[in-house]
Design a protein around this motif. Structure first.
Motif, PDB file in Angstrom:
ATOM      1  N   ARG A  71      27.999  47.939   2.975  1.00 38.22           N
ATOM      2  CA  ARG A  71      28.700  46.895   2.206  1.00 38.22           C
ATOM      3  C   ARG A  71      30.209  47.132   2.158  1.00 38.22           C
ATOM      4  O   ARG A  71      30.973  46.173   2.126  1.00 38.22           O
ATOM      5  CB  ARG A  71      28.125  46.822   0.779  1.00 38.22           C
ATOM      6  CG  ARG A  71      26.836  46.012   0.725  1.00 38.22           C
ATOM      7  CD  ARG A  71      26.322  45.833  -0.697  1.00 38.22           C
ATOM      8  NE  ARG A  71      27.322  45.447  -1.666  1.00 38.22           N
ATOM      9  CZ  ARG A  71      27.811  44.212  -1.837  1.00 38.22           C
ATOM     10  NH1 ARG A  71      27.364  43.232  -1.085  1.00 38.22           N
ATOM     11  NH2 ARG A  71      28.723  43.970  -2.759  1.00 38.22           N
TER      12      ARG A  71
ATOM     13  N   PHE B 283      23.837  55.217 -11.738  1.00 36.70           N
ATOM     14  CA  PHE B 283      23.332  53.890 -11.418  1.00 36.70           C
ATOM     15  C   PHE B 283      22.285  53.452 -12.445  1.00 36.70           C
ATOM     16  O   PHE B 283      22.293  52.322 -12.926  1.00 36.70           O
ATOM     17  CB  PHE B 283      22.720  53.900 -10.011  1.00 36.70           C
ATOM     18  CG  PHE B 283      22.237  52.570  -9.543  1.00 36.70           C
ATOM     19  CD1 PHE B 283      23.135  51.621  -9.080  1.00 36.70           C
ATOM     20  CD2 PHE B 283      20.893  52.253  -9.556  1.00 36.70           C
ATOM     21  CE1 PHE B 283      22.702  50.385  -8.632  1.00 36.70           C
ATOM     22  CE2 PHE B 283      20.451  51.020  -9.123  1.00 36.70           C
ATOM     23  CZ  PHE B 283      21.356  50.092  -8.659  1.00 36.70           C
ATOM     24  N   ASP B 284      21.383  54.338 -12.785  1.00 41.55           N
ATOM     25  CA  ASP B 284      20.313  54.021 -13.730  1.00 41.55           C
ATOM     26  C   ASP B 284      20.832  53.794 -15.138  1.00 41.55           C
ATOM     27  O   ASP B 284      20.240  53.046 -15.923  1.00 41.55           O
ATOM     28  CB  ASP B 284      19.264  55.137 -13.744  1.00 41.55           C
ATOM     29  CG  ASP B 284      18.386  55.122 -12.511  1.00 41.55           C
ATOM     30  OD1 ASP B 284      18.395  54.101 -11.777  1.00 41.55           O
ATOM     31  OD2 ASP B 284      17.702  56.117 -12.257  1.00 41.55           O
TER      32      ASP B 284
ATOM     33  N   ASP C  10      23.737  52.471 -16.043  1.00 39.08           N
ATOM     34  CA  ASP C  10      24.656  51.340 -16.204  1.00 39.08           C
ATOM     35  C   ASP C  10      24.110  50.107 -15.481  1.00 39.08           C
ATOM     36  O   ASP C  10      24.155  50.010 -14.251  1.00 39.08           O
ATOM     37  CB  ASP C  10      26.022  51.728 -15.642  1.00 39.08           C
ATOM     38  CG  ASP C  10      27.094  50.687 -15.962  1.00 39.08           C
ATOM     39  OD1 ASP C  10      26.745  49.533 -16.278  1.00 39.08           O
ATOM     40  OD2 ASP C  10      28.286  51.036 -15.880  1.00 39.08           O
ATOM     41  N   GLU C  11      23.619  49.154 -16.258  1.00 40.79           N
ATOM     42  CA  GLU C  11      22.992  47.966 -15.659  1.00 40.79           C
ATOM     43  C   GLU C  11      23.980  47.041 -14.984  1.00 40.79           C
ATOM     44  O   GLU C  11      23.590  46.126 -14.265  1.00 40.79           O
ATOM     45  CB  GLU C  11      22.209  47.200 -16.729  1.00 40.79           C
ATOM     46  CG  GLU C  11      20.977  47.955 -17.209  1.00 40.79           C
ATOM     47  CD  GLU C  11      20.240  47.201 -18.297  1.00 40.79           C
ATOM     48  OE1 GLU C  11      20.638  46.075 -18.634  1.00 40.79           O
ATOM     49  OE2 GLU C  11      19.259  47.763 -18.811  1.00 40.79           O
ATOM     50  N   THR C  12      25.273  47.259 -15.214  1.00 36.40           N
ATOM     51  CA  THR C  12      26.260  46.380 -14.592  1.00 36.40           C
ATOM     52  C   THR C  12      26.577  46.803 -13.151  1.00 36.40           C
ATOM     53  O   THR C  12      27.233  46.076 -12.428  1.00 36.40           O
ATOM     54  CB  THR C  12      27.586  46.395 -15.379  1.00 36.40           C
ATOM     55  OG1 THR C  12      28.188  47.687 -15.279  1.00 36.40           O
ATOM     56  CG2 THR C  12      27.367  46.036 -16.832  1.00 36.40           C
ATOM     57  N   LEU C  13      26.112  48.002 -12.770  1.00 38.11           N
ATOM     58  CA  LEU C  13      26.426  48.494 -11.424  1.00 38.11           C
ATOM     59  C   LEU C  13      25.498  47.891 -10.382  1.00 38.11           C
ATOM     60  O   LEU C  13      24.339  47.630 -10.663  1.00 38.11           O
ATOM     61  CB  LEU C  13      26.322  50.019 -11.396  1.00 38.11           C
ATOM     62  CG  LEU C  13      27.340  50.779 -12.242  1.00 38.11           C
ATOM     63  CD1 LEU C  13      27.043  52.259 -12.216  1.00 38.11           C
ATOM     64  CD2 LEU C  13      28.752  50.492 -11.763  1.00 38.11           C
ATOM     65  N   SER C  14      26.036  47.717  -9.193  1.00 34.69           N
ATOM     66  CA  SER C  14      25.205  47.246  -8.075  1.00 34.69           C
ATOM     67  C   SER C  14      25.443  48.129  -6.872  1.00 34.69           C
ATOM     68  O   SER C  14      26.345  48.929  -6.838  1.00 34.69           O
ATOM     69  CB  SER C  14      25.537  45.816  -7.722  1.00 34.69           C
ATOM     70  OG  SER C  14      26.893  45.705  -7.318  1.00 34.69           O
TER      71      SER C  14
ATOM     72  N   PRO D 135      24.996  52.516  -3.910  1.00 36.02           N
ATOM     73  CA  PRO D 135      25.685  51.607  -4.830  1.00 36.02           C
ATOM     74  C   PRO D 135      27.153  51.432  -4.455  1.00 36.02           C
ATOM     75  O   PRO D 135      27.763  52.328  -3.869  1.00 36.02           O
ATOM     76  CB  PRO D 135      25.567  52.306  -6.186  1.00 36.02           C
ATOM     77  CG  PRO D 135      24.527  53.354  -6.026  1.00 36.02           C
ATOM     78  CD  PRO D 135      24.515  53.732  -4.587  1.00 36.02           C
ATOM     79  N   ASP D 136      27.707  50.307  -4.859  1.00 29.84           N
ATOM     80  CA  ASP D 136      29.094  49.990  -4.503  1.00 29.84           C
ATOM     81  C   ASP D 136      30.118  50.953  -5.116  1.00 29.84           C
ATOM     82  O   ASP D 136      31.212  51.092  -4.582  1.00 29.84           O
ATOM     83  CB  ASP D 136      29.452  48.566  -4.952  1.00 29.84           C
ATOM     84  CG  ASP D 136      28.899  47.506  -4.016  1.00 29.84           C
ATOM     85  OD1 ASP D 136      28.149  47.871  -3.085  1.00 29.84           O
ATOM     86  OD2 ASP D 136      29.211  46.321  -4.213  1.00 29.84           O
TER      87      ASP D 136
ATOM     88  N   ASP E 279      32.662  40.640  -0.983  1.00 23.11           N
ATOM     89  CA  ASP E 279      32.802  40.831  -2.426  1.00 23.11           C
ATOM     90  C   ASP E 279      32.860  42.306  -2.833  1.00 23.11           C
ATOM     91  O   ASP E 279      32.806  42.628  -4.022  1.00 23.11           O
ATOM     92  CB  ASP E 279      31.666  40.120  -3.173  1.00 23.11           C
ATOM     93  CG  ASP E 279      30.302  40.722  -2.870  1.00 23.11           C
ATOM     94  OD1 ASP E 279      30.179  41.482  -1.882  1.00 23.11           O
ATOM     95  OD2 ASP E 279      29.352  40.431  -3.617  1.00 23.11           O
TER      96      ASP E 279
END
Ligand code: SF4
Length: 83
Positions: free
Chosen positions: A13, A76-77, A79-83, A58-59, A19
């Protein structure tokens, strides 16, 4: 594919996603200093290592992020805002 180019180049990515949250200048530096810099270098990329260990990356992980896969998955686990 040319060994100079990372095997994840077509799917990463950081390289492909419009994005991805990175300034164009920073992205170009990473492409030059990691993604197209030869196998000896892209094998050291944290995004490469994370993908090989976790099967995704993750980004928030960048090529020079100093974190283990366990630390990355914990963040990552948590923080739900992370992708
Ligand atoms: S950021 Fe890392 S994993 Fe992604 S293409 Fe570049 S060297 Fe490969």
């Amino acid at each position: 594919m040319d060994d100079n180019i990372c095997v994840n180049y077509e799917s990463c990515r950081l390289v492909q996603a419009a994005d991805f949250n990175l300034k164009a200048e920073q992205r170009s530096e990473y492409l030059r200093n990691y993604c197209r810099a030869g196998k000896d270098v892209w094998l050291t990329c944290t995004r490469y290592f994370t993908k090989s260990q976790l099967n995704f990356c993750p980004d928030f992980v960048l090529p020079d992020t100093d974190a283990t896969p366990d630390e990355i998955i914990a963040r990552f686990d948590a923080d739900e805002t992370l992708s």
